[in-house]
Design an enzyme around this catalytic site. Structure first.
Site, PDB file in Angstrom:
ATOM      1  N   GLN A  68      51.644  30.612 -78.871  1.00  0.00           N
ATOM      2  CA  GLN A  68      50.470  30.100 -78.172  1.00  0.00           C
ATOM      3  C   GLN A  68      50.866  28.913 -77.298  1.00  0.00           C
ATOM      4  O   GLN A  68      51.508  27.961 -77.766  1.00  0.00           O
ATOM      5  CB  GLN A  68      49.365  29.650 -79.117  1.00  0.00           C
ATOM      6  CG  GLN A  68      48.107  29.290 -78.304  1.00  0.00           C
ATOM      7  CD  GLN A  68      46.953  28.774 -79.121  1.00  0.00           C
ATOM      8  OE1 GLN A  68      47.035  27.697 -79.701  1.00  0.00           O
ATOM      9  NE2 GLN A  68      45.859  29.540 -79.146  1.00  0.00           N
ATOM     10  N   CYS A  98      40.749  24.965 -77.662  1.00  0.00           N
ATOM     11  CA  CYS A  98      40.890  23.709 -78.401  1.00  0.00           C
ATOM     12  C   CYS A  98      40.076  22.597 -77.739  1.00  0.00           C
ATOM     13  O   CYS A  98      40.199  22.361 -76.531  1.00  0.00           O
ATOM     14  CB  CYS A  98      42.350  23.293 -78.473  1.00  0.00           C
ATOM     15  SG  CYS A  98      42.607  21.777 -79.433  1.00  0.00           S
ATOM     16  N   ASN A 209      36.876  35.531 -84.157  1.00  0.00           N
ATOM     17  CA  ASN A 209      37.440  34.454 -84.954  1.00  0.00           C
ATOM     18  C   ASN A 209      36.346  33.433 -85.251  1.00  0.00           C
ATOM     19  O   ASN A 209      35.430  33.257 -84.473  1.00  0.00           O
ATOM     20  CB  ASN A 209      38.602  33.805 -84.169  1.00  0.00           C
ATOM     21  CG  ASN A 209      39.077  32.489 -84.752  1.00  0.00           C
ATOM     22  OD1 ASN A 209      39.078  31.471 -84.062  1.00  0.00           O
ATOM     23  ND2 ASN A 209      39.461  32.477 -86.008  1.00  0.00           N
ATOM     24  N   GLY A 210      36.465  32.783 -86.414  1.00  0.00           N
ATOM     25  CA  GLY A 210      35.547  31.696 -86.742  1.00  0.00           C
ATOM     26  C   GLY A 210      34.813  31.899 -88.048  1.00  0.00           C
ATOM     27  O   GLY A 210      33.964  32.792 -88.137  1.00  0.00           O
ATOM     28  N   GLY A 231      41.521  31.970 -89.910  1.00  0.00           N
ATOM     29  CA  GLY A 231      42.199  30.687 -89.806  1.00  0.00           C
ATOM     30  C   GLY A 231      42.386  30.009 -91.144  1.00  0.00           C
ATOM     31  O   GLY A 231      43.257  30.352 -91.926  1.00  0.00           O
ATOM     32  N   ARG A 232      41.524  29.052 -91.443  1.00  0.00           N
ATOM     33  CA  ARG A 232      41.738  28.191 -92.591  1.00  0.00           C
ATOM     34  C   ARG A 232      41.746  28.918 -93.931  1.00  0.00           C
ATOM     35  O   ARG A 232      42.460  28.534 -94.840  1.00  0.00           O
ATOM     36  CB  ARG A 232      40.686  27.072 -92.580  1.00  0.00           C
ATOM     37  CG  ARG A 232      40.951  26.188 -91.365  1.00  0.00           C
ATOM     38  CD  ARG A 232      40.047  25.059 -91.166  1.00  0.00           C
ATOM     39  NE  ARG A 232      40.816  23.865 -90.878  1.00  0.00           N
ATOM     40  CZ  ARG A 232      41.670  23.722 -89.882  1.00  0.00           C
ATOM     41  NH1 ARG A 232      41.888  24.709 -89.058  1.00  0.00           N
ATOM     42  NH2 ARG A 232      42.329  22.604 -89.721  1.00  0.00           N
TER      43      ARG A 232
END
Length: 333
Positions: A68, A98, A209-210, A231-232
């Site tokens: 990325q 971001c 995503n999210g 992600g997390r």
């Protein structure tokens, strides 16, 4: 230009600053063969003026792995993308999501959604010099822009430059008033906008995503989108990744046990130290979620994160961690 089938983006682990370094990706690859892994964001400036090896080095075992990039100047992006391909990355991804102040000062990240022509120029410049896919990760809007038209027009403009793969973080990015952490939690999730993008651009690969945490949620999103990026949850609960090859790729191979994965990481710590002096604790921090939810997991985690043990060799720490896990398994954790 040939692009792989959408299956390539079926599942991926999100690029996360300070987290998804090469050691983290090596760990994740022990758990899943097929999931696409992403680097932390690397700025074009870092590749122009910093150590290319430090920023781009990765382990052969990590494939498929994407780089990325953060940047907005077309020439700098082309330079960085070519470096990424030369180093062996399977994809170049541009960060348009971001929201941090540092990224805004560099005029890239989420603020680029206000400049779709700039993004399109950067994408075209990268596609002109590489043969691997060039993809974009973005938000559904910025600040209080709630209109679907905004993200639709962004994707439309950038796709015309040749980008065929978009990962949609289904929240707005609030550039003023929220920290990066708050930007991951406060703006509401609106997955339906990502689904609408897939309807309006059926020829594009659209991943969502999210806030996605379970296999049930992943399966539900895959009814409406080509892929899901986690992600997390992938970081804090990495054992989830061990279920993905069978569940979402139809590859029901034997999954190594947690103990086997931990031992493989100890061997990797020894290898990394022999190669460049990397301390074991810089690697161990990424696997602290391995026994998430397991009896004894808290005591095991305490050993691997104990600063007093830093002078010890990783196998000595490993033995202490195994002992702590066994103690915790016979008493209430």
């Amino acid at each position: 230009m040939h692009f792989p089938e959408p299956q390539r983006w079926r599942l991926s682990v999100a690029p996360m600053m300070d987290w998804t370094d090469r050691h983290c990706r090596f760990f994740h690859r022990l758990l899943t063969r097929h999931t696409l892994l992403y680097s932390e964001m690397v700025t074009t400036g870092a590749l122009r003026h910093g150590s290319v090896q430090r920023h781009l080095r990765f382990n052969a075992e990590e494939h498929p792995v994407a780089l990325q990039l953060g940047g907005s100047d077309a020439a700098d992006l082309a330079h960085a993308a070519k470096l990424g391909q030369d180093w062996g990355y399977d994809e170049i991804n541009l960060n348009c999501g971001c929201p941090s102040d540092r990224v805004q000062r560099g005029a890239f990240g989420a603020c680029l959604m206000n400049e779709p022509r700039t993004v399109a120029d950067g994408v075209k410049a990268m596609l002109d010099v590489v043969d691997v896919p060039v993809t974009v990760k973005h938000r559904i809007g910025i600040d209080r822009i709630e209109s679907y038209d905004f993200v639709r027009d962004f994707v439309g403009t950038v796709s015309e430059a040749g980008c065929k793969v978009f990962t949609v973080h289904a929240r707005n990015a609030w550039l003023d008033g929220l920290s990066p952490k708050e930007n991951r939690e406060i703006p509401p999730l609106r997955y339906e906008l990502a689904y609408q993008l897939k309807k309006d651009f059926p020829g594009l690969v659209i991943s969502v995503n999210g806030g996605i945490k379970t296999n049930e949620e992943i399966a539900a999103h895959l009814l409406h989108a080509d892929g899901v990026m986690v992600g997390r949850e992938a970081y804090y609960n990495p054992w989830l990744l061990g279920t993905w090859d069978a569940t979402f790729y139809g590859d029901a191979h034997d999954v190594p046990s947690r103990e086997t994965v931990e031992e493989a990481m100890v061997a990797y710590m020894e290898r990394a130290h022999a190669e460049d002096g990397c301390p074991w604790y810089a690697i161990a921090r990424h696997m602290l979620g391995l026994y998430h939810g397991q009896r004894g997991g808290r005591l095991w985690r305490q050993v691997w994160s104990d600063h007093k043990l830093k002078p010890l060799a990783p196998r000595e720490v490993w033995l202490q961690a195994r002992s702590a896990l066994a103690r915790g398994a016979v008493v209430t954790d």
